[in-house]
Design a protein around this motif. Structure first.
Motif, PDB file in Angstrom:
ATOM      1  N   PRO A 200      -3.355  -0.141  -1.189  1.00  0.00           N
ATOM      2  CA  PRO A 200      -3.131  -1.910  -1.579  1.00  0.00           C
ATOM      3  C   PRO A 200      -1.925  -2.001  -2.476  1.00  0.00           C
ATOM      4  O   PRO A 200      -1.219  -1.042  -2.955  1.00  0.00           O
ATOM      5  CB  PRO A 200      -4.216  -2.151  -2.720  1.00  0.00           C
ATOM      6  CG  PRO A 200      -5.435  -1.079  -2.107  1.00  0.00           C
ATOM      7  CD  PRO A 200      -4.586   0.157  -1.637  1.00  0.00           C
ATOM      8  N   LYS A 201      -1.294  -3.130  -2.252  1.00  0.00           N
ATOM      9  CA  LYS A 201      -0.003  -3.487  -3.124  1.00  0.00           C
ATOM     10  C   LYS A 201      -0.542  -4.320  -4.428  1.00  0.00           C
ATOM     11  O   LYS A 201      -0.126  -4.000  -5.513  1.00  0.00           O
ATOM     12  CB  LYS A 201       0.768  -4.666  -2.204  1.00  0.00           C
ATOM     13  CG  LYS A 201       1.573  -3.643  -1.203  1.00  0.00           C
ATOM     14  CD  LYS A 201       2.298  -4.933  -0.321  1.00  0.00           C
ATOM     15  CE  LYS A 201       3.414  -5.659  -1.303  1.00  0.00           C
ATOM     16  NZ  LYS A 201       4.408  -6.547  -0.554  1.00  0.00           N
ATOM     17  N   VAL A 233     -13.902  -5.833  -5.150  1.00  0.00           N
ATOM     18  CA  VAL A 233     -12.402  -5.642  -5.062  1.00  0.00           C
ATOM     19  C   VAL A 233     -11.567  -6.287  -3.867  1.00  0.00           C
ATOM     20  O   VAL A 233     -12.332  -6.490  -2.799  1.00  0.00           O
ATOM     21  CB  VAL A 233     -11.901  -4.086  -5.022  1.00  0.00           C
ATOM     22  CG1 VAL A 233     -10.475  -4.224  -5.075  1.00  0.00           C
ATOM     23  CG2 VAL A 233     -12.670  -3.298  -5.654  1.00  0.00           C
ATOM     24  N   MET A 234     -10.608  -7.037  -4.339  1.00  0.00           N
ATOM     25  CA  MET A 234      -9.951  -7.758  -3.231  1.00  0.00           C
ATOM     26  C   MET A 234      -8.309  -7.639  -3.651  1.00  0.00           C
ATOM     27  O   MET A 234      -8.037  -7.273  -4.699  1.00  0.00           O
ATOM     28  CB  MET A 234     -10.235  -9.207  -3.136  1.00  0.00           C
ATOM     29  CG  MET A 234     -10.045 -10.101  -4.368  1.00  0.00           C
ATOM     30  SD  MET A 234     -10.947 -11.732  -4.368  1.00  0.00           S
ATOM     31  CE  MET A 234      -9.830 -12.475  -2.638  1.00  0.00           C
ATOM     32  N   GLY A 235      -7.710  -7.975  -2.627  1.00  0.00           N
ATOM     33  CA  GLY A 235      -6.315  -7.906  -2.681  1.00  0.00           C
ATOM     34  C   GLY A 235      -5.294  -7.884  -1.515  1.00  0.00           C
ATOM     35  O   GLY A 235      -5.699  -8.291  -0.412  1.00  0.00           O
ATOM     36  N   THR A 236      -4.014  -7.557  -1.546  1.00  0.00           N
ATOM     37  CA  THR A 236      -3.090  -7.498  -0.409  1.00  0.00           C
ATOM     38  C   THR A 236      -2.934  -5.999   0.018  1.00  0.00           C
ATOM     39  O   THR A 236      -2.735  -4.993  -0.839  1.00  0.00           O
ATOM     40  CB  THR A 236      -1.812  -8.315  -1.067  1.00  0.00           C
ATOM     41  OG1 THR A 236      -1.322  -7.614  -1.834  1.00  0.00           O
ATOM     42  CG2 THR A 236      -2.199  -9.674  -1.518  1.00  0.00           C
ATOM     43  N   LEU A 237      -2.408  -6.031   1.333  1.00  0.00           N
ATOM     44  CA  LEU A 237      -1.760  -4.813   1.793  1.00  0.00           C
ATOM     45  C   LEU A 237      -0.392  -5.247   2.313  1.00  0.00           C
ATOM     46  O   LEU A 237       0.147  -6.246   1.940  1.00  0.00           O
ATOM     47  CB  LEU A 237      -2.621  -4.624   2.954  1.00  0.00           C
ATOM     48  CG  LEU A 237      -4.104  -4.419   2.808  1.00  0.00           C
ATOM     49  CD1 LEU A 237      -4.838  -4.149   4.313  1.00  0.00           C
ATOM     50  CD2 LEU A 237      -4.205  -2.890   2.200  1.00  0.00           C
ATOM     51  N   GLU A 238       0.316  -4.220   2.837  1.00  0.00           N
ATOM     52  CA  GLU A 238       1.679  -4.606   3.399  1.00  0.00           C
ATOM     53  C   GLU A 238       1.684  -5.757   4.335  1.00  0.00           C
ATOM     54  O   GLU A 238       0.684  -5.898   4.976  1.00  0.00           O
ATOM     55  CB  GLU A 238       2.100  -3.378   4.161  1.00  0.00           C
ATOM     56  CG  GLU A 238       2.475  -2.138   3.070  1.00  0.00           C
ATOM     57  CD  GLU A 238       3.546  -2.349   1.973  1.00  0.00           C
ATOM     58  OE1 GLU A 238       4.417  -3.099   2.491  1.00  0.00           O
ATOM     59  OE2 GLU A 238       3.516  -1.776   1.031  1.00  0.00           O
ATOM     60  N   PHE A 243      -7.411  -7.859   1.959  1.00  0.00           N
ATOM     61  CA  PHE A 243      -8.502  -7.056   1.945  1.00  0.00           C
ATOM     62  C   PHE A 243      -9.668  -7.552   1.116  1.00  0.00           C
ATOM     63  O   PHE A 243      -9.360  -7.917   0.139  1.00  0.00           O
ATOM     64  CB  PHE A 243      -8.266  -5.631   1.938  1.00  0.00           C
ATOM     65  CG  PHE A 243      -7.970  -4.855   0.515  1.00  0.00           C
ATOM     66  CD1 PHE A 243      -9.073  -4.680  -0.401  1.00  0.00           C
ATOM     67  CD2 PHE A 243      -6.752  -5.055   0.044  1.00  0.00           C
ATOM     68  CE1 PHE A 243      -8.742  -4.107  -1.801  1.00  0.00           C
ATOM     69  CE2 PHE A 243      -6.480  -4.852  -1.113  1.00  0.00           C
ATOM     70  CZ  PHE A 243      -7.477  -4.427  -1.968  1.00  0.00           C
ATOM     71  N   SER A 244     -10.789  -7.142   1.353  1.00  0.00           N
ATOM     72  CA  SER A 244     -11.918  -7.217   0.454  1.00  0.00           C
ATOM     73  C   SER A 244     -12.751  -6.059   0.372  1.00  0.00           C
ATOM     74  O   SER A 244     -13.220  -5.543   1.637  1.00  0.00           O
ATOM     75  CB  SER A 244     -12.737  -8.473   0.570  1.00  0.00           C
ATOM     76  OG  SER A 244     -13.362  -8.570   1.749  1.00  0.00           O
ATOM     77  N   ARG A 347      -6.204   6.778  -9.724  1.00  0.00           N
ATOM     78  CA  ARG A 347      -5.289   5.647 -10.315  1.00  0.00           C
ATOM     79  C   ARG A 347      -5.824   4.410  -9.615  1.00  0.00           C
ATOM     80  O   ARG A 347      -5.762   3.401 -10.383  1.00  0.00           O
ATOM     81  CB  ARG A 347      -3.756   5.935  -9.897  1.00  0.00           C
ATOM     82  CG  ARG A 347      -3.050   7.104 -10.740  1.00  0.00           C
ATOM     83  CD  ARG A 347      -1.904   7.464 -10.165  1.00  0.00           C
ATOM     84  NE  ARG A 347      -1.110   8.489 -10.894  1.00  0.00           N
ATOM     85  CZ  ARG A 347      -0.165   9.063 -10.582  1.00  0.00           C
ATOM     86  NH1 ARG A 347       0.499   8.832  -9.284  1.00  0.00           N
ATOM     87  NH2 ARG A 347       0.425  10.417 -11.222  1.00  0.00           N
ATOM     88  N   LEU A 348      -6.395   4.405  -8.585  1.00  0.00           N
ATOM     89  CA  LEU A 348      -6.934   3.191  -8.050  1.00  0.00           C
ATOM     90  C   LEU A 348      -8.058   2.746  -8.859  1.00  0.00           C
ATOM     91  O   LEU A 348      -8.440   1.546  -9.063  1.00  0.00           O
ATOM     92  CB  LEU A 348      -7.302   3.458  -6.449  1.00  0.00           C
ATOM     93  CG  LEU A 348      -7.959   2.345  -5.725  1.00  0.00           C
ATOM     94  CD1 LEU A 348      -7.148   0.991  -5.837  1.00  0.00           C
ATOM     95  CD2 LEU A 348      -8.361   2.643  -4.425  1.00  0.00           C
TER      96      LEU A 348
END
Length: 366
Positions: A200-201, A233-238, A243-244, A347-348
């Protein structure tokens, strides 16, 4: 010249040793399990007799110090992982630690630095990425099966970490022991997902305690439980992909694993009715070239090169990780998951917990 075999000493005689590590290692060429250690010497000796293992110790330190051991495998309860891994490194041994590496990011970072300074091989038990199905899924992604990645969705549902738990594992109810839904199932399946689609970014997360009290099955004792058993959890990839993830513990009806990967040219789906102790490997399906329904994509034989020997898929995942370690040892590669991967997962999890704390702080504010 006869190939030198890797001599293994295992610390911990719980179910994972019996179900996974001992039969796996005894089935693999190039490994000899030569010693066992645990807190209960009688139980250790019983295991040693059952599996034909020559040395049995009532404490880990004797095993670590023995000169006839090349690789120390740490399968003790989570709070012991860090201490025992550090002791093995100090003795100049290669070390395989079950995930999590320790109960905190800071301690795991120190252990990684110690292993790097000592120059020993270090392996973390994030073995699920080594299953034939997961490696084939990654291959399909590398072959651009889905085209430009758009979205990734993963759900993991288990009956563990719920409103009723066995008395034997009540120690996991202490949040400080780092043995609950997010570290255990999150750590393993985040590694599967992000080793396949990229890390994830950016992310946002909510963690929730839905069962604040747990009943010990044998005694009926009510015990407070402060660890989250629902995680989103949700977010951005490259690129532009999103993603979720949903992790759900304490399910009355287990939903297992489902991963959907969508792109501009196709879709991939990987499923399993169970998240652990899988009798068979994950099922992969795909849609491409205008198809309206999923078609199964059988895993090619070259991805399943180890003999099954009647073992469950979850145990075979461990076999593929040990096989990767042996290749690394012989050729100097770095295929096996390492303490670096462990620190990345720590860390994640810190990012997820911090995001959730910030969400509730903002939304609970007057």
């Amino acid at each position: 010249m006869k190939e030198q075999r890797i001599r293994v000493g295992i610390i911990g005689t719980g179910g994972w040793a019996r179900y996974g590590h001992i039969p796996v290692l005894q089935s693999l060429e190039g490994f000899d399990v030569v010693a066992l250690a645990g807190r209960n010497k009688e139980k250790v000796q019983k295991y040693a007799d059952e599996f034909g293992i020559g040395m049995a110790y009532g404490n880990a330190e004797e095993l670590i110090a023995h000169p006839a051991i090349d690789l120390v495998v740490v399968l003790a309860p989570t709070p012991e992982h860090g201490r025992l891994s550090a002791a093995a490194i100090a003795a100049g041994k290669d070390v395989y630690s079950e995930w999590p590496l320790s109960t905190s990011t800071a301690e795991s970072e120190r252990i990684l630095a110690q292993a790097q300074a000592q120059g020993v091989k270090h392996v973390i038990g994030l073995q699920r990425r080594f299953s034939p199905a997961v490696r084939y899924l990654k291959h399909l992604m590398q072959e651009n099966y889905v085209g430009t990645l758009r979205g990734v969705r993963m759900s993991v549902g288990v009956d563990a970490f719920g409103p009723v738990m066995p008395d034997a594992v009540k120690w996991v109810l202490e949040d400080a022991n780092f043995t609950h839904l997010l570290p255990i199932y999150g750590g393993h399946f985040h590694d599967v997902l992000f080793s396949t689609v990229g890390f994830p970014k950016q992310l946002a997360a909510i963690t929730k305690v839905q069962f604040p009290m747990t009943t010990l099955a044998e005694t009926g004792q009510q015990v407070p439980y402060s660890s989250a058993n629902e995680v989103i959890v949700m977010g951005t990839l490259e690129g532009s992909a999103l993603f979720s993830i949903q992790l759900e513990g304490g399910q009355a009806h287990r939903t297992g694993l489902q991963i959907d990967i969508t792109g501009t040219e196709g879709v991939l789906r990987m499923t399993n009715p169970h998240a652990f102790q899988n009798q068979s490997d994950h099922r992969i399906e795909g849609m491409k070239h205008g198809a309206a329904t999923f078609a199964e994509l059988p895993v090619p034989a070259e991805f399943a090169f180890l003999p099954t020997a009647g073992m469950d898929a979850s145990a075979l995942d461990v076999a593929y990780l040990y096989s990767a370690y042996a290749r690394d040892k012989a050729s100097g590669t770095n295929e096996a998951t390492s303490f670096e991967d462990a620190v990345r997962q720590h860390r994640l999890i810190d990012r997820i917990n911090a995001s959730s704390a910030a969400f509730f702080a903002a939304n609970d504010a007057p």
